[in-house]
Design an enzyme around this catalytic site. Structure first.
Site, short mmCIF file in Angstrom:
data_model
loop_
_atom_site.label_atom_id
_atom_site.label_comp_id
_atom_site.label_asym_id
_atom_site.label_seq_id
_atom_site.Cartn_x
_atom_site.Cartn_y
_atom_site.Cartn_z
N HIS A 137 -6.03 -11.31 16.62
CA HIS A 137 -5.45 -10.92 15.61
C HIS A 137 -5.00 -9.30 15.88
O HIS A 137 -3.71 -9.50 16.06
CB HIS A 137 -5.71 -10.92 14.31
CG HIS A 137 -5.16 -10.01 13.38
ND1 HIS A 137 -4.63 -10.03 12.64
CD2 HIS A 137 -5.33 -8.91 12.55
CE1 HIS A 137 -3.54 -9.70 11.36
NE2 HIS A 137 -4.86 -8.04 11.48
N HIS B 38 -0.84 0.95 13.41
CA HIS B 38 -2.11 0.16 13.77
C HIS B 38 -2.35 0.44 15.73
O HIS B 38 -3.19 0.01 16.22
CB HIS B 38 -1.31 -1.38 14.09
CG HIS B 38 -1.45 -1.77 12.56
ND1 HIS B 38 -2.51 -2.43 12.44
CD2 HIS B 38 -0.54 -2.33 11.87
CE1 HIS B 38 -2.88 -2.01 10.59
NE2 HIS B 38 -1.36 -2.22 10.65
#
Length: 101
Positions: free
Chosen positions: A65, A75
């Site tokens: 992921h 992120h």
């Protein structure tokens, strides 16, 4: 519901496992479970990659992921520790593709 073939891959959990399909050995890694070199996931991955038969599955694909490299500022760094733990092992075993995200 999706079937997680973790038992045939000798994984003790649905969080990481592998399977063969259409000439590829697909390794599903767990980004949110222990992955350092002392972890059960790392030990399983080491055994799994060592057992790949390239005459049967010439392609090896890893999937997780959290991306190890990305340009998404929201992120950044999310997969850095996993990358530091596992990237060399995947490279050593000639993994052909890594998909994440």
């Amino acid at each position: 519901r999706f079937f997680f073939p973790y038992r045939p891959s000798l994984s003790g959990t649905k969080l990481y496992y592998s399977y063969d399909v259409a000439g590829a050995h697909v390794v599903m890694l767990g980004s949110y479970v222990a992955y350092d070199q002392a972890s059960p996931q790392y030990a399983w991955l080491l055994r799994d990659l060592a057992a790949v038969d390239r005459s049967r599955t010439p392609w090896v694909v890893a999937v997780q992921h959290a991306p190890w490299y990305n340009s998404n500022y929201a992120h950044q760094g999310e997969g850095d520790e996993m990358r530091d733990s596992m990237e060399a092992l995947l490279y050593e075993h000639g993994v052909d593709f890594i998909f994440s995200g």
